[in-house]
Design an enzyme around this catalytic site. Structure first.
Site, PDB file in Angstrom:
ATOM      1  CD1 TRP A  65      28.881 -43.479  53.082  1.00  0.00           C
ATOM      2  CD2 TRP A  65      29.871 -41.586  53.002  1.00  0.00           C
ATOM      3  NE1 TRP A  65      28.433 -42.575  52.668  1.00  0.00           N
ATOM      4  CE2 TRP A  65      28.726 -41.699  52.840  1.00  0.00           C
ATOM      5  CE3 TRP A  65      31.018 -40.179  53.576  1.00  0.00           C
ATOM      6  CZ2 TRP A  65      28.811 -40.268  52.414  1.00  0.00           C
ATOM      7  CZ3 TRP A  65      30.341 -40.305  53.308  1.00  0.00           C
ATOM      8  CH2 TRP A  65      29.281 -39.331  52.380  1.00  0.00           C
ATOM      9  CD  GLU A 134      42.643 -49.855  58.971  1.00  0.00           C
ATOM     10  OE1 GLU A 134      41.660 -49.539  59.523  1.00  0.00           O
ATOM     11  OE2 GLU A 134      42.117 -48.960  57.157  1.00  0.00           O
ATOM     12  CG  HIS A 258      36.938 -45.021  63.649  1.00  0.00           C
ATOM     13  ND1 HIS A 258      37.673 -43.793  63.715  1.00  0.00           N
ATOM     14  CD2 HIS A 258      37.406 -45.506  62.823  1.00  0.00           C
ATOM     15  CE1 HIS A 258      38.587 -44.119  63.661  1.00  0.00           C
ATOM     16  NE2 HIS A 258      38.470 -44.979  62.463  1.00  0.00           N
ATOM     17  NE  ARG A 307      38.776 -48.702  64.005  1.00  0.00           N
ATOM     18  CZ  ARG A 307      38.413 -49.187  63.022  1.00  0.00           C
ATOM     19  NH1 ARG A 307      37.085 -49.381  63.207  1.00  0.00           N
ATOM     20  NH2 ARG A 307      38.836 -49.078  62.262  1.00  0.00           N
ATOM     21  CG  HIS A 368      33.061 -46.290  62.705  1.00  0.00           C
ATOM     22  ND1 HIS A 368      33.202 -46.093  61.410  1.00  0.00           N
ATOM     23  CD2 HIS A 368      34.256 -47.867  62.398  1.00  0.00           C
ATOM     24  CE1 HIS A 368      34.015 -45.683  60.193  1.00  0.00           C
ATOM     25  NE2 HIS A 368      33.908 -47.280  61.132  1.00  0.00           N
ATOM     26  NE  ARG A 403      34.041 -53.687  62.072  1.00  0.00           N
ATOM     27  CZ  ARG A 403      34.483 -52.726  61.360  1.00  0.00           C
ATOM     28  NH1 ARG A 403      35.889 -52.310  60.881  1.00  0.00           N
ATOM     29  NH2 ARG A 403      34.362 -50.890  61.508  1.00  0.00           N
ATOM     30  CG  LEU A 409      34.730 -53.256  53.502  1.00  0.00           C
ATOM     31  CD1 LEU A 409      35.797 -52.017  52.996  1.00  0.00           C
ATOM     32  CD2 LEU A 409      33.349 -52.535  52.198  1.00  0.00           C
TER      33      LEU A 409
HETATM   34  C1  SIN Z   1      39.120 -46.271  59.046  1.00  0.00           C
HETATM   35  O1  SIN Z   1      39.858 -46.223  57.776  1.00  0.00           O
HETATM   36  O2  SIN Z   1      38.996 -46.307  59.562  1.00  0.00           O
HETATM   37  C2  SIN Z   1      37.569 -47.710  59.258  1.00  0.00           C
HETATM   38  C3  SIN Z   1      37.586 -48.883  58.706  1.00  0.00           C
HETATM   39  C4  SIN Z   1      36.887 -49.811  59.397  1.00  0.00           C
HETATM   40  O3  SIN Z   1      36.081 -48.412  59.894  1.00  0.00           O
HETATM   41  O4  SIN Z   1      37.487 -51.078  59.626  1.00  0.00           O
END
Ligand code: SIN
Length: 560
Positions: A65, A134, A258, A307, A368, A403, A409
Site C-alpha cells: 500500500w 515529501e 498521516h 508530518r 498511519h 518517522r 521502506l
Molecule cells: C505517503 O505517500 O504519504 C506515505 C509515505 C510514507 O508513509 O512514508
C-alpha cells in the site's frame, strides 16, 4: 514526573489448541513485506533452511500500500548527511543517531540492489531515477514507481525473486499462517513459534515451528484504531507476541497520524484511502473551509513540514472551526499531470465521487504508522536472545518520535540485510544453537473477536490523535475491563488478533498517559509543549513476572 496507571497483568500465551504438527528450520521469518522478503531472500543465500510464514498471502501487507516511495540520497547533489539531518529533525530529539547513520549510508546501495533485483522505478527521459519530495525533506530524494504505486512494485519484484528460488528446498513459504506466540527455552531464549495455518496450507490448525532464530517482520498495529491507512492484516501480532514473551517494546506512544487521509464521514472504519504526501510534494496545498492556506506562516516548510507538524495543524484548525476535515487542493496540477503522476490515487478518489482535477479533496489525519515497536539494536537483535525484529514491527531508533516520510521502506530494506548477515555470522561462529522450548503452561488469555470494535473505539477516543491524562486513563480502564470479562471465546484468527490489539493498547496507552508533553506523533492537550527537561527519553515496556512494567530511559543512556 511519571504518572502511572494501575498495573496490569498479561498472560504469557494466547488461548490456542495444542500443536498438532511441527516443523523446523534454521531461521523463521514472519511477515512478507519489504522487511520479511528481503531478509528471507538474503538468509537463503547465507544460511541453511529458511521458513517464511505470512498471515494471508505474500502480497497482503502494508508494503503493497505504500504510495509515496522510498527515500535515499541517490542524487549526486544530495548526501547521506543531509538525509540524516532531516531524519533527526523529524524524530524530535529521540532518534538513535547511529541507527539513522546506518539507514542513510547503506540506503542508496540497498535501493540500487533492489533495482538490480528487478524493481522498476519511474525514470526521467535520460534514464535517471526520478526523485520527488515529501514532508520534512529538504531535497528531492524519494524514488517512486508506477507514479504512486511504489510499494506494489517493490512487493512485485521481491515476490518474483522469491518465485525464482521456489524450487530450492532450503526455503519454504507457508501462507495463511498466523503466528500465535513465541516459544522460549528455560533461559528465555527464543526457539520457535506456534502458528495456526488456515485453508490451503499443507498442515492445518495449530502447529509448532522450531528454529535457532526468529525474525518478526509482521508490520504495524493500525487496526488498533477505528480508522487507519493500514490494511486489515495490521493487527500488531508480532509486537504482541514479543511483549508476552518478555521482549522490550519501546516508543509505542509515538503513533504517526498521516495528515492527508481522504475523509469518508464520521462513521468510516477500517482501512481509509491515503492521499500521498507526494501530492503536496508536487504542489498541492491544504486549505480550510474559508479557503485559507493555513500551513503558510506556521512552519518554514509550510505544507511540506514534517508530518506531525502538519497533522497537528490540521487538528487545531478543525478544532477551531468545528469542521470534520480540511481540504487538499490539487486542481491547479491539471488532470493530465495528476492522472500520470498519481494514477491510483486519482482512480480511487474518482471511485469515491471526488475528482482531484476539478474538486477539493476532503482530508483529515488518520493512523498511519507505528514509530515504536520491538526494541532492537543496530543488528536488529531484540532483548530476547535469538529474536530479531524488522520494519514497522521494530523500534530500531531511526524514527524517534516521528518517522520521516518514505523512510519506512528504506528501514525495512537496510535492517533486513543487517539482520540476515548478523544471523549468518553468528551461525558461522557457533552462536544461536537450537534450544528446547519450555512446555507452554496455562497462563493463557483470549478476548472474543466481537470485542474488536470496543478496543478500537477506546483507543481512538483516548489514545488517538489528541490525548490527555483523563482520556488515556479512561481508555486504559476500558481495555482492562474488556480483558477482565469472563470469556468463553473460541480461538480463531479474529480473536487472536483482537487480543493482540488489546494487549498492545494497554502498553501504548500507559505510555501515552505517562508522557506529559507533546512531541512528534504524541499530542497532549493538557501538556501542549515539548518538555526536554523531563521527557527527552524513551518509555520501555516489559512483561516481568506476569506484570506489564514500564520504565523511562533518558536519551543519553539509551544507546544501542
Ligand atoms: C505517503 O505517500 O504519504 C506515505 C509515505 C510514507 O508513509 O512514508
Amino acid at each position: 514526573m511519571t504518572a502511572h496507571l494501575p498495573s496490569v497483568e498479561l498472560p504469557r500465551y494466547l488461548q490456542a489448541g495444542d500443536p498438532g504438527w511441527s516443523t523446523s528450520a534454521d531461521v523463521i521469518v514472519v511477515g512478507s513485506g519489504i522487511a520479511g522478503l528481503t531478509c528471507a531472500l538474503r538468509l537463503r543465500e547465507r544460511v541453511g533452511r529458511v521458513l517464511l510464514v505470512t498471515k494471508t498471502v505474500l502480497s497482503a501487507g502494508s508494503t503493497q500500500w505504500a504510495q509515496g516511495g522510498i527515500a535515499a540520497a541517490l542524487d549526486p547533489e544530495d548526501s547521506p548527511q543531509e538525509h540524516l539531518d532531516d531524519t533527526l529533525i523529524a524524530g524530535v530529539g529521540l532518534c538513535d543517531a547511529d541507527a539513522v547513520r546506518a539507514l542513510v549510508t547503506e540506503g542508496p546501495v540497498r535501493v540500487r540492489e533492489l533495482v538490480a533485483l528487478g524493481a522498476e522505478f519511474d525514470r526521467a527521459p535520460g534514464g535517471d531515477i526520478l526523485l520527488t519530495r515529501e514532508g520534512g525533506h529538504h531535497r528531492d530524494r524519494i524514488a517512486h514507481a508506477g507514479g504512486d504505486a511504489t510499494g506494489a512494485e517493490i512487493s512485485r519484484a521481491l515476490i518474483a525473486a522469491l518465485d525464482r528460488v521456489k524450487n530450492d528446498p532450503e526455503i519454504e513459504v507457508i501462507e495463511h499462517a498466523l503466528v500465535v506466540d513465541l516459544l522460549t527455552d528455560a533461559e528465555g531464549r527464543v526457539c520457535g513459534v506456534t502458528l495456526h495455518v488456515i485453508g490451503e496450507g499443507q498442515q492445518g490448525g495449530v502447529g509448532s515451528a522450531y528454529a535457532r532464530a526468529v525474525v518478526l517482520a509482521t508490520g504495524g498495529l493500525g487496526q488498533i484504531y477505528s480508522s487507519t491507512t493500514n490494511p486489515s492484516v495490521a493487527t500488531g501480532d508480532g509486537m504482541a507476541a514479543a511483549l508476552r514473551a518478555g521482549a522490550r517494546l519501546t516508543d509505542l506512544e509515538f503513533v504517526q497520524f498521516h495528515p492527508t487521509v481522504m475523509y469518508l464521514g464520521e462513521g468510516a472504519i477500517g482501512q481509509q484511502p491515503l492521499i500521498s504526501e507526494a501530492v503536496r510534494g508536487e504542489g498541492a496545498f491544504l486549505v480550510d473551509d474559508t479557503g485559507e492556506r493555513f500551513m503558510q506562516g506556521r512552519h518554514p516548510q509550510a505544507d511540506l513540514a514534517p508530518r506531525d507538524v502538519v497533522a497537528r495543524a490540521i487538528v487545531a484548525r478543525m478544532r477551531e472551526s468545528g469542521a470534520e476535515h480540511v481540504w487538499l487542493d490539487a486542481r491547479h496540477l491539471s488532470a493530465d499531470f495528476l492522472e500520470r503522476r498519481f494514477p491510483s490515487i486519482v482512480a480511487r478518489c474518482r471511485e469515491l465521487g471526488c475528482d482531484p482535477a476539478t474538486q477539493l479533496i476532503p482530508v483529515a489525519p488518520a493512523q498511519h504508522y507505528a514509530s515504536g515497536g520491538i526494541w532492537t539494536d543496530l543488528h536488529g537483535r531484540s532483548s530476547i536472545p535469538g529474536l530479531y525484529a524488522c520494519g514497522e514491527t521494530a523500534c530500531t531508533g531511526v524514527h524517534g518520535a516521528n518517522r520521516l516520510a518514505s523512510n519506512s521502506l528504506l528501514e525495512g530494506l537496510v535492517f533486513a540485510r543487517r539482520i540476515a548477515d548478523d544471523i549468518a555470522d553468528r551461525f558461522a561462529g557457533g552462536d544461536l544453537m537450537a534450544a528446547v522450548p519450555v512446555e507452554p503452561d496455562d497462563d493463557r488469555g483470549l478476548l472474543a473477536a466481537d470485542r474488536r470494535r470496543a478496543v478500537q473505539r477506546a483507543m481512538t477516543s483516548g489514545s488517538g490523535v489528541v490525548r490527555s491524562a483523563a482520556a488515556t486513563e479512561e481508555t486504559h480502564a476500558a481495555l482492562r475491563a474488556l480483558l477482565a470479562e469472563p470469556s468463553s471465546a473460541q480461538p480463531t484468527t479474529q480473536a487472536w488478533e483482537t487480543t493482540n490489539l488489546a494487549h498492545l493498547g494497554l502498553a501504548l496507552t500507559a505510555a501515552a498517559h505517562a508522557r506529559a508533553e507533546t512531541r512528534g506523533g504524541h499530542e497532549r492537550l493538557d501538556f501542549p509543549e515539548r518538555d526536554d527537561a523531563s521527557w527527552l527519553g524513551h518509555l520501555h515496556h516489559v512483561r516481568s513476572g506476569r506484570e506489564l512494567t514500564m520504565s523511562y530511559v533518558h536519551q543519553e543512556d539509551s544507546g544501542r
